[in-house]
Structures are given as structure tokens and as C-alpha cells.
Enzyme design. Structure first.
Site: not given
Ligand code: NAD
Ligand code: ZN
Length: 340
Positions: A40, A43
Site C-alpha cells: 500500500t 502505491h
């Protein structure tokens, strides 16, 4: 305090001075000692489509952490200054049907630290006392810093009974690697793990995989005769987020088998529904960690000999965070830990 902040809608994160978070009456303030990087965070660093859709900037990123209690609110009863702790980064409402039924991992109001509100890549983090997880002396802080993804692995792997079963894991990312060790620890018969990255497969082998397969080089089904698997796998753990791998898993399952789905599949994923129907497969989506049964189980498994230390491949001082993100980008790594 110093924190890694996503302040602009472009590639990167930046070390900045931000206000020290305030500790409310029911909160615990943690001085962060170690953090780990999750997919995450990559990202968010890359500012990809998901990040653009889901984040409000500026944001202190990060949700995998370990630290020491620095301050407690007036209503806090179970912690004191100096305690070594990790914690659950999903903050739940406490009032919905699921929260009140003890199924907080299914709370529709869940807020994730480092995604929906300021996170743990900072000198200090404040979370509710109920989210704090105490650490036993024998658990090293650098391992506790990635209890969050270890919890994903435990939650997924222990969803279906593994004892004596043939297990297929797709995806040897850090979570697939740790799931391998958990399946071994829990008495699975054969543990076959697939990935397109041989560096990662080698770590999974070290963590207890019976066989590792790179689907670009070898057919998983070719292993059936040498492993004495007659009809297919009993349990599947989808941890790649790759639609081809998921469909192959469906085709390799024994009738009546069970698949736990952790990997986030692309919206374009097409699934062979009729094969799922004709085989009578059980499919279960997995989100986060069960609060707090998963935390209990992972703690006690580690204290009883589950070893996942081989998944920790890189350590950096926090000032070298850019080097750490380079390693993550390269992909030849397990968990990458930052020391504060
Ligand atoms: P990761 O991206 O590091 O690992 C995924 C692995 O899958 C990579 O090693 C990649 O090489 C491999 N892969 C790609 N194509 C493949 C193929 N065709 N066959 C087999 N393997 C293939 O991610 P991670 O941190 O280990 O997490 C695993 C997955 O779980 C990710 O999709 C992540 O987004 C998801 N996730 C979900 C939750 C949840 O709550 N549901 C929480 C954390 C992570
Ligand atoms: Zn709730």
C-alpha cells in the site's frame, strides 16, 4: 516531530516536520522504533490510480509499526510509559452490528491509519488503547513491526483446516512467504507455492514450502504425481492478486476444496464461475486481521516456535527511506524494515 508525508499529488514521499499528535483520554501515544513497508505504501509513493482515487493529502503514511509507549490518556488502564507495543491499524466504530458482535474486522466504518488518517511513519503515533497490542520480551521489535501483514497471513491461512491437507499458495510476496511457514507449522501435508519471482520463491522454500513453482517455467499440475496428490489441492490461499493465478488455482482444486482470497484482484478479472459451481468450491474473502483473535494466535505461534525471521531481508535507517523504497520497487525482497 519528523514524519514521512505525502504532501503533493506526484511520485514520492517526503520527510517533514509535522505537529506532534495529541493523546486523548482513551488513547496511547507510541514512540515509533521500527516500521515496515507495505505494498500500500508503494502505491502511495508511486501515486498510482488507486492512490489518486482514495487519498486526501497531506497524509502521514505507514501502518506497520512497533514502538514504545510514551504517554497514556487519563482513561487508559492497561499500558504504562516504556511498554513495548505494536498495534492494529484498522480503527473501527465500536457501535455497528459487527463491532458489537465481536467481528470488528467486518466493521463497515473501518478507517485505516496511513491511508484514511495520519499513520505510523513518524516519530509518534496516537491510537486508541483498544488498538494497542502488547509485546512479549521474546518477540524482537523488528519482527513486531510487521505483525500487521503477519496477521493477514495468519488470518488467511487459518481460515480453513490445514492439518494433513494439500495446500496451494499463489503469490510468494511477504504475506505468501509467511503463510507458507504458518501452513507448515499447522501441519499441512504438501505446501506448493507459486510466483514469477525466483528470489521470493527461494525464501518460501526456506520457510517450509514442499515445492516452489514459477508458472512461467513449470506447470503446477506436473507436481501431482511426485507429491502423490491424486485429484487436486484441498485448500487454496490466493495471495498474488493476479487473475491468471486465481483462475489456475480454481482449475487445480479438488472437488469440495476451499479457497481463501486475500490478494486484491484487478477489476477486469474474469472468473470461471461454472468450474467453482461444478466443483462445489468454498470461497471466502479475507480482510485485515480478526480483532483480536488473529493477534493472539500470531503472538502465541511465534512464542511456540513459528519462525518467520527469514522474511525480513532488508533493514534501513529511516533517513535512508528512499533506498528502502528502491528495494521494494525492485521486488527482490521480503519485508523491508525502517529503524527510527
Ligand atoms: P506482493 O505484491 O508483494 O506479493 C504478490 C506476489 O504475487 C508477488 O511476489 C508477485 O510476483 C506474485 N505474482 C504475480 N503474478 C503471479 C502469478 N501469475 N502467479 C503467482 N504469483 C504471482 O504482496 P503482499 O504484500 O505479499 O500481499 C499479497 C496480496 O494481498 C496483494 O495482492 C495485496 O494487495 C493483498 N493484501 C490484501 C489485504 C486484505 O486485507 N485483503 C491486506 C494486505 C495485502
Ligand atoms: Zn463497527
Amino acid at each position: 516531530m519528523k514524519a514521512l508525508v505525502k504532501h503533493s499529488p506526484k511520485v514520492g514521499i517526503w520527510m517533514e516536520e509535522v505537529p506532534n499528535p495529541k493523546c486523548g483520554p482513551a488513547d496511547v501515544k507510541i514512540q515509533i522504533t521500527h516500521t515496515a513497508i507495505c505494498g500500500t505504501d508503494k502505491h502511495i509513493f508511486d501515486w498510482d490510480e488507486w492512490a489518486q482515487k482514495n487519498l486526501k493529502l497531506p497524509l502521514v503514511v505507514g501502518h506497520e509499526f512497533c514502538g514504545v509507549v510514551k504517554e497514556i490518556g487519563s482513561q487508559v488502564t492497561h499500558y504504562k510509559e516504556g511498554d513495548r507495543v505494536s498495534g492494529e491499524g484498522h480503527l473501527t466504530c465500536g457501535n455497528c452490528r459487527n463491532c458489537r458482535a465481536g467481528k470488528k474486522h467486518l466493521c463497515p466504518e473501518t478507517i485505516g491509519i496511513g491511508v484514511h488518517c495520519d499513520g505510523a511513519f513518524a516519530e509518534y503515533l496516537v491510537i486508541p488503547e483498544s488498538n494497542v497490542w502488547p509485546l512479549h520480551n521474546e518477540i524482537p521489535s523488528e519482527i513486531a513491526s510487521f505483525f500487521d501483514p503477519l496477521g493477514n497471513a495468519v488470518h488467511t491461512a487459518l481460515t480453513f483446516n490445514l492439518t494433513g491437507e494439500d495446500v496451494l499458495i499463489c503469490g510468494a510476496g511477504p504475506i505468501g512467504m509467511m503463510a507458507t511457514a504458518i501452513c507448515k507449522f499447522s501441519g499441512a501435508r504438501n505446501i506448493v507455492i507459486s510466483d514469477v519471482n525466483d528470489y521470493r520463491l527461494n525464501i518460501a522454500k526456506d520457510l517450509g514450502a514442499t515445492r516452489t513453482v514459477n508458472p512461467r517455467k513449470k506447470n503446477i499440475k506436473d507436481l501431482f504425481s511426485e507429491l502423490n496428490i491424486s485429484q487436486g489441492f484441498d485448500v487454496g490461499l490466493e495471495m498474488s492478486g493476479n487473475s491468471e493465478a486465481f483462475n489456475e488455482m480454481i482449475s487445480l482444486m479438488y472437488n469440495g476444496g476451499s479457497i481463501a482470497l486475500l490478494g486484491l484482484l484487478p477489476e477486469s478479472t474474469k472468473v470461471n464461475w461454472n468450474e467453482i459451481i461444478f466443483k462445489g468450491l468454498n470461497l471466502k474473502g479475507i480482510y485485515g486481521r480478526e480483532m483480536y483473535d488473529t493477534w493472539y494466535k500470531m503472538t502465541q505461534m511465534i512464542r511456540s516456535g513459528l519462525s518467520i525471521s527469514k522474511v525480513l531481508t532488508h533493514r534501513f535507517k529511516i533517513d535512508d527511506f528512499e533506498k528502502a523504497f528502491e528495494v521494494i520497487k525492485d521486488g527482490n525482497c521480503g519485508k523491508v524494515v525502517l529503524e527510527w
